[in-house]
Design a protein around this motif. Sequence first.
Motif, short mmCIF file in Angstrom:
data_model
loop_
_atom_site.label_atom_id
_atom_site.label_comp_id
_atom_site.label_asym_id
_atom_site.label_seq_id
_atom_site.Cartn_x
_atom_site.Cartn_y
_atom_site.Cartn_z
N SER A 1 -18.48 54.11 12.24
CA SER A 1 -18.64 54.68 13.67
C SER A 1 -17.24 54.27 14.43
CB SER A 1 -19.73 53.78 14.37
OG SER A 1 -19.90 54.25 15.79
N LYS A 2 -16.60 53.46 14.33
CA LYS A 2 -15.42 53.20 14.90
C LYS A 2 -14.38 54.18 14.66
CE LYS A 2 -11.97 49.38 15.80
NZ LYS A 2 -11.76 48.14 15.12
N ASN B 1 -15.44 57.65 16.09
CA ASN B 1 -14.88 57.61 17.90
C ASN B 1 -13.43 58.08 17.79
OD1 ASN B 1 -17.45 57.11 18.78
ND2 ASN B 1 -17.28 54.73 18.86
N TYR C 1 -13.89 62.17 17.94
CA TYR C 1 -14.01 62.26 19.52
C TYR C 1 -12.59 62.13 20.19
CZ TYR C 1 -19.10 61.89 18.54
OH TYR C 1 -20.44 62.28 17.96
N ASP C 2 -12.08 61.16 19.70
CA ASP C 2 -10.63 60.97 20.74
C ASP C 2 -9.72 61.64 20.18
OD1 ASP C 2 -12.01 58.93 21.88
OD2 ASP C 2 -11.07 57.19 20.77
#
Length: 383
Positions: free
Chosen positions: A105-106, A109, A113-114
């Motif tokens: 999950s990290k 992200n 996403y980033d």
Amino acid sequence: MKQIANWIIIILLFFSIASTHKLKFVGAFVRHGDRVPNKNIPKDGTIWQCKLNSLEMYNNDNLPSPTPSRLFGKKFMQDRNTLPGNCSRGQLTEIGAKQLQSLGSKFRNKYIYDLNFLPQELDPDFIWLRSTDKPRTMRSAANFFLGLYPQKDNRKQDVFPIHTMDWNNENMHFNTKMCPKLAILKNQIKRSPKYITHMKSIEYFIYQIDKIYGFIDLDGYNFLTLYNNVKFRINHNKTLPSGLSDKMIEKLKIEGGWYANFVMGNKTLVKLTIGPFLQDLLNAFDSKISGENPHKFHLYTAHNSGIVPLLAAYGAFDSRPVDFASSVVFELFQEKKKYYVRLSYNDRKIKIPGCKKKKCLYTKFKKITQKMIPKNYEKECRI
């Protein structure tokens, strides 16, 4: 107004420079999640109960993938295993599975996403999974993947390969089967004056641990094993052995780290342990640069015995035992016609020795890495 205009120019210049450093490829080398012990320790009657199991479906590769109407699950018989309880040796636990999902999950992200590097919807052409052929690492790879790309529709069937190889040929861990010379070199290091002197300097601590655990011929490797065992117990709310103080646990950590650095981090051992994998890594980078490799992300799930020499190859091992779900990440960037590599360990950027900056020119990184790859592995491993 002039000052504002200057700031706008600076901001535009910053984004212009940032945009020239384009991320092209990511390789993540990850330790499996929390597990139960590999073997029973003397004087230890702890019972381990495992709820985390997997289901398998058998299918002929020549046939279309069927709907999962019949699944098979492995069920361990109570108290008929090496460990008291129903767990297999070294089995990944629910806590370990959650650690890998959280890590995935990290990465989701950051890289989805980033950085907008990976697509938000799973594209199998961009992802490649690799694991040692052990249940805990295979399941760790699957759980990382669940964190990276959560399954939204339970009715949809995704078949995603986790590439592996026979354990005797595995190049992501300390493998004496593939390289018999490793066992000899390891024993030579443990007979060296520095190793013997160090072990003599902690004789009283060895006596204390032996009294608690009942070990025979206790050495540095046992400290690493016992520290891991303490971590298992703490994370799973198991009772610690009577007489084991916080100070002794900290000493186990220090001595286990010292052993890992002095023995597993030895330059010759590093070369024969992780060298073949480093060649695979360079091949992945080269094929990406040439345009032959469509993948954007490689996941490698392995063990402590792989991460220590991998870090040591780049002078980055900090003499601390490697935590579960730790990650060593290689990022390949492109700036115009040049490529750069950035290395990090658990989010800490690492400056590679021989490189002026933390982003290392790929040609330089490749030369540094090639020094850690045996030119004739079979010959150098021969006894």
